[in-house]
Design a protein around this motif. Structure first.
Motif, PDB file in Angstrom:
ATOM      1  N   VAL A 179       9.107 -12.494  -8.170  1.00 25.49           N
ATOM      2  CA  VAL A 179       8.124 -11.879  -7.273  1.00 25.49           C
ATOM      3  C   VAL A 179       8.283 -12.488  -5.882  1.00 25.49           C
ATOM      4  CG1 VAL A 179       5.673 -11.491  -6.827  1.00 25.49           C
ATOM      5  CG2 VAL A 179       6.517 -11.510  -9.174  1.00 25.49           C
ATOM      6  N   THR A 180       8.574 -11.639  -4.889  1.00 20.39           N
ATOM      7  CA  THR A 180       8.805 -12.139  -3.531  1.00 20.39           C
ATOM      8  C   THR A 180       7.880 -11.505  -2.499  1.00 20.39           C
ATOM      9  OG1 THR A 180      10.530 -10.487  -3.188  1.00 20.39           O
ATOM     10  CG2 THR A 180      11.232 -12.653  -3.987  1.00 20.39           C
ATOM     11  N   THR A 181       7.164 -10.445  -2.882  1.00 25.18           N
ATOM     12  CA  THR A 181       6.229  -9.796  -1.964  1.00 25.18           C
ATOM     13  C   THR A 181       4.893  -9.612  -2.665  1.00 25.18           C
ATOM     14  OG1 THR A 181       6.887  -7.569  -2.661  1.00 25.18           O
ATOM     15  CG2 THR A 181       8.068  -8.514  -0.781  1.00 25.18           C
ATOM     16  N   GLY A 182       3.841  -9.404  -1.875  1.00 27.56           N
ATOM     17  CA  GLY A 182       2.520  -9.173  -2.443  1.00 27.56           C
ATOM     18  C   GLY A 182       1.527 -10.232  -2.022  1.00 27.56           C
ATOM     19  N   THR A 183       0.290 -10.016  -2.425  1.00 23.48           N
ATOM     20  CA  THR A 183      -0.781 -10.970  -2.161  1.00 23.48           C
ATOM     21  C   THR A 183      -1.407 -11.373  -3.485  1.00 23.48           C
ATOM     22  OG1 THR A 183      -1.245  -9.958  -0.018  1.00 23.48           O
ATOM     23  CG2 THR A 183      -2.982 -11.336  -0.966  1.00 23.48           C
ATOM     24  N   MET A 200      10.566  -9.035 -10.014  1.00 21.30           N
ATOM     25  CA  MET A 200       9.754  -7.969 -10.559  1.00 21.30           C
ATOM     26  C   MET A 200       9.045  -7.266  -9.407  1.00 21.30           C
ATOM     27  SD  MET A 200       7.340  -8.451 -13.917  1.00 21.30           S
ATOM     28  CE  MET A 200       8.524  -9.293 -14.937  1.00 21.30           C
ATOM     29  N   LEU A 201       9.070  -5.967  -9.398  1.00 17.90           N
ATOM     30  CA  LEU A 201       8.454  -5.173  -8.344  1.00 17.90           C
ATOM     31  C   LEU A 201       7.007  -4.859  -8.708  1.00 17.90           C
ATOM     32  CD1 LEU A 201       8.735  -3.562  -5.714  1.00 17.90           C
ATOM     33  CD2 LEU A 201       9.465  -1.623  -7.109  1.00 17.90           C
ATOM     34  N   LEU A 202       6.089  -5.235  -7.836  1.00 16.46           N
ATOM     35  CA  LEU A 202       4.675  -4.955  -8.062  1.00 16.46           C
ATOM     36  C   LEU A 202       4.378  -3.518  -7.657  1.00 16.46           C
ATOM     37  CD1 LEU A 202       3.206  -8.237  -6.548  1.00 16.46           C
ATOM     38  CD2 LEU A 202       3.888  -7.798  -8.911  1.00 16.46           C
ATOM     39  N   LYS A 203       3.750  -2.759  -8.563  1.00 16.41           N
ATOM     40  CA  LYS A 203       3.502  -1.339  -8.327  1.00 16.41           C
ATOM     41  C   LYS A 203       2.032  -1.013  -8.098  1.00 16.41           C
ATOM     42  CE  LYS A 203       7.316  -0.234 -11.387  1.00 16.41           C
ATOM     43  NZ  LYS A 203       7.691   0.340 -12.680  1.00 16.41           N
ATOM     44  N   GLN A 204       1.133  -1.867  -8.601  1.00 15.02           N
ATOM     45  CA  GLN A 204      -0.296  -1.587  -8.521  1.00 15.02           C
ATOM     46  C   GLN A 204      -1.076  -2.895  -8.509  1.00 15.02           C
ATOM     47  OE1 GLN A 204      -0.765   0.655 -12.085  1.00 15.02           O
ATOM     48  NE2 GLN A 204      -0.567  -1.105 -13.428  1.00 15.02           N
ATOM     49  N   GLU A 205      -2.332  -2.818  -8.083  1.00 13.75           N
ATOM     50  CA  GLU A 205      -3.183  -3.999  -8.120  1.00 13.75           C
ATOM     51  C   GLU A 205      -3.482  -4.333  -9.578  1.00 13.75           C
ATOM     52  OE1 GLU A 205      -6.517  -4.900  -5.272  1.00 13.75           O
ATOM     53  OE2 GLU A 205      -7.662  -4.358  -7.062  1.00 13.75           O
ATOM     54  N   ALA A 206      -3.589  -5.624  -9.868  1.00 10.36           N
ATOM     55  CA  ALA A 206      -3.883  -6.049 -11.227  1.00 10.36           C
ATOM     56  C   ALA A 206      -4.762  -7.293 -11.206  1.00 10.36           C
ATOM     57  CB  ALA A 206      -2.602  -6.328 -11.992  1.00 10.36           C
ATOM     58  N   LEU A 207      -5.498  -7.475 -12.299  1.00  9.17           N
ATOM     59  CA  LEU A 207      -6.398  -8.609 -12.467  1.00  9.17           C
ATOM     60  C   LEU A 207      -6.055  -9.336 -13.760  1.00  9.17           C
ATOM     61  CD1 LEU A 207      -9.717  -6.665 -11.781  1.00  9.17           C
ATOM     62  CD2 LEU A 207      -8.333  -7.903 -10.112  1.00  9.17           C
ATOM     63  N   PRO A 264       0.149  -5.397  -4.533  1.00 11.02           N
ATOM     64  CA  PRO A 264       1.484  -5.176  -3.960  1.00 11.02           C
ATOM     65  C   PRO A 264       1.397  -4.932  -2.451  1.00 11.02           C
ATOM     66  CG  PRO A 264       0.769  -3.233  -5.167  1.00 11.02           C
ATOM     67  CD  PRO A 264      -0.290  -4.278  -5.355  1.00 11.02           C
ATOM     68  N   THR A 265       2.315  -5.511  -1.720  1.00 13.30           N
ATOM     69  CA  THR A 265       2.447  -5.273  -0.290  1.00 13.30           C
ATOM     70  C   THR A 265       3.934  -5.322   0.057  1.00 13.30           C
ATOM     71  OG1 THR A 265       2.376  -7.584   0.412  1.00 13.30           O
ATOM     72  CG2 THR A 265       0.253  -6.454   0.210  1.00 13.30           C
ATOM     73  N   GLU A 266       4.250  -4.914   1.257  1.00  9.81           N
ATOM     74  CA  GLU A 266       5.632  -4.996   1.747  1.00  9.81           C
ATOM     75  C   GLU A 266       5.893  -6.368   2.385  1.00  9.81           C
ATOM     76  OE1 GLU A 266       7.938  -2.252   2.007  1.00  9.81           O
ATOM     77  OE2 GLU A 266       6.636  -1.048   0.746  1.00  9.81           O
ATOM     78  N   GLU A 267       4.826  -7.111   2.605  1.00  9.51           N
ATOM     79  CA  GLU A 267       4.906  -8.409   3.288  1.00  9.51           C
ATOM     80  C   GLU A 267       5.413  -9.495   2.345  1.00  9.51           C
ATOM     81  OE1 GLU A 267       4.218  -8.523   6.574  1.00  9.51           O
ATOM     82  OE2 GLU A 267       3.866  -6.372   6.381  1.00  9.51           O
ATOM     83  N   PRO A 268       5.943 -10.595   2.894  1.00  8.16           N
ATOM     84  CA  PRO A 268       6.329 -11.731   2.051  1.00  8.16           C
ATOM     85  C   PRO A 268       5.129 -12.237   1.248  1.00  8.16           C
ATOM     86  CG  PRO A 268       7.163 -12.016   4.281  1.00  8.16           C
ATOM     87  CD  PRO A 268       6.252 -10.820   4.305  1.00  8.16           C
TER      88      PRO A 268
END
Length: 97
Positions: A57-61, A1-8, A23-27
Motif C-alpha cells: 500500500v503506497t497511497t491513501g489515508t 494492493m490497490l485501495l478501491k473503497q473506504e473501509a473500517l 483511497p486517494t491518489e496522494e502518497p
C-alpha cells in the motif's frame, strides 16, 4: 494492493483500535490518535508502516484511533482494513512473516 473503497476495521473498546482507510491518489498518509501516543507512538507507526509495506500500500489515508492495542491487534486490524478497501478475500500468509 490497490485501495478501491473506504473501509473500517476494529472497535473503540479498550485494548483495541479503530481504523478508517480511504483511497486517494496522494502518497500514503497515516494519522494516529492514541491515549498512549507519547509512550508508544513510534512503535505503533512502525508496526502500521511494516504491514502496509508488506501489503504494497503506497497511497491513501489511514486514520487510527488507538485504545492501547497490542502489536498483534494493530497488525490484524490494518490487514483487515486494507483487504476490505482493496476488495480482497484471500491473504497470502507467507508474505506476512
Amino acid at each position: 494492493m490497490l485501495l478501491k473503497q473506504e473501509a473500517l476495521a476494529g472497535t473503540l473498546e479498550s485494548s483495541d483500535l479503530f481504523i478508517r482507510i480511504t483511497p486517494t491518489e496522494e502518497p500514503l498518509e497515516i494519522v494516529i490518535e492514541s491515549e498512549v501516543l507519547h509512550q508508544f507512538g513510534k512503535q505503533i507507526r512502525a508496526t502500521v508502516e511494516e504491514v502496509l509495506d508488506h501489503l504494497g500500500v503506497t497511497t491513501g489515508t489511514l486514520i487510527i484511533q488507538d485504545k492501547g492495542a497490542l502489536d498483534c491487534t494493530i497488525r490484524a486490524r490494518v490487514q483487515a482494513a486494507v483487504m476490505r478497501a482493496a476488495g480482497e478475500t484471500t491473504l497470502d500468509w507467507e508474505a506476512l512473516k
